[in-house]
Design an enzyme around this catalytic site. Structure first.
Site, PDB file in Angstrom:
ATOM      1  N   GLU A 173       0.840  -1.197   0.000  1.00 12.33           N
ATOM      2  CA  GLU A 173       0.000   0.000   0.000  1.00 12.33           C
ATOM      3  C   GLU A 173       0.878   1.252   0.000  1.00 12.33           C
ATOM      4  O   GLU A 173       1.548   1.550   0.991  1.00 12.33           O
ATOM      5  CB  GLU A 173      -0.912  -0.015   1.231  1.00 12.33           C
ATOM      6  CG  GLU A 173      -1.756   1.225   1.412  1.00 12.33           C
ATOM      7  CD  GLU A 173      -2.458   1.249   2.756  1.00 12.33           C
ATOM      8  OE1 GLU A 173      -2.641   2.353   3.309  1.00 12.33           O
ATOM      9  OE2 GLU A 173      -2.823   0.170   3.276  1.00 12.33           O
ATOM     10  N   LYS A 213     -11.494  -1.515   7.221  1.00 11.16           N
ATOM     11  CA  LYS A 213     -10.243  -1.180   7.893  1.00 11.16           C
ATOM     12  C   LYS A 213     -10.562  -0.603   9.271  1.00 11.16           C
ATOM     13  O   LYS A 213     -11.122   0.483   9.373  1.00 11.16           O
ATOM     14  CB  LYS A 213      -9.456  -0.165   7.058  1.00 11.16           C
ATOM     15  CG  LYS A 213      -8.205   0.367   7.755  1.00 11.16           C
ATOM     16  CD  LYS A 213      -7.524   1.410   6.889  1.00 11.16           C
ATOM     17  CE  LYS A 213      -6.389   2.083   7.623  1.00 11.16           C
ATOM     18  NZ  LYS A 213      -5.677   3.069   6.780  1.00 11.16           N
TER      19      LYS A 213
END
Length: 215
Positions: free
Chosen positions: A43, A133
């Site tokens: 990421e 998340k």
């Protein structure tokens, strides 16, 4: 890769590396070190200088490998679209933003918005979010995952923040499908010790594997 294949691959590997770097050069070296350690989901946060260029470059370099390049710290739909067009295979945000989620769905790209409350979790699920998340994880601790899964077992939860080698097994055992790991994974890069980054990545992958086997 199709959307479900990307999600499945990220869950199977179990660790998403959150990369924040002071320069493009440091970012690329860090990515190579993490990749060597067996973490496949990388990421690239929008706080990295030249993040879009890095994503575009990596998407091209790793197009034939099982490495999944995504974008993190994405705050709005406009940035999400730019990241997707640059080649990001998934989008991660620290917050839940409806238009950002819709943009990702429009392009068939997995999106992982940050949630902190059951209300946000339900709203994200209603929009078809694949992975929630839980952020910041260090504000709660591993037990927050089982707390969410009690009333909302249908959700897939990935904590970010507060995950380290001493507690990653607890996050997994409490029901996390994967974990997001940032500074504790990449801190060696600050001093140029990329071998330490690779070694830490290996330890995280192994810890997740062992935790799953003992559930």
């Amino acid at each position: 890769m199709k959307k479900y294949e990307i999600v499945n691959a990220m869950v199977e590997n179990g660790v998403v590396a959150v990369i924040r770097a002071e320069s493009k050069e440091q970012g690329l070296k860090t990515i190579e070190a993490i990749k060597a350690g067996g973490i496949k989901a990388l990421e690239i946060t929008m706080t990295v200088p030249g993040a879009l260029d890095i994503i575009k470059e990596l998407a091209e370099v790793y197009k034939d490998e099982d490495v999944i390049i995504g974008a993190g710290t994405v705050l709005d739909s406009e940035t999400a679209r730019a990241c997707i067009l640059a080649g990001a295979k998934y989008i991660v945000s620290p917050c839940f933003e409806v238009e950002l989620v819709k943009m990702c769905h429009r392009y068939g790209v997995p999106v992982m918005p940050g949630i902190m409350t059951p209300k946000e979790a339900v709203e994200a699920l209603e929009l078809g979010v694949d992975i929630l998340k839980v952020f910041p994880g260090n504000a709660f601790g591993p037990s927050i995952i089982s707390a969410f899964k009690g009333p909302l077992p249908q959700g897939n939860y990935m904590p970010t923040g507060g995950v380290d080698l001493s507690n990653v097994d607890q996050w997994i055992k409490n029901g996390a499908v994967a974990v997001g790991v940032g500074s504790v994974l990449t801190k060696g890069a600050a001093t140029g010790d990329y071998a330490a980054v690779t070694e830490t990545a290996k330890k995280f992958v192994e810890a997740v594997k062992i935790a799953r086997q003992s559930k």
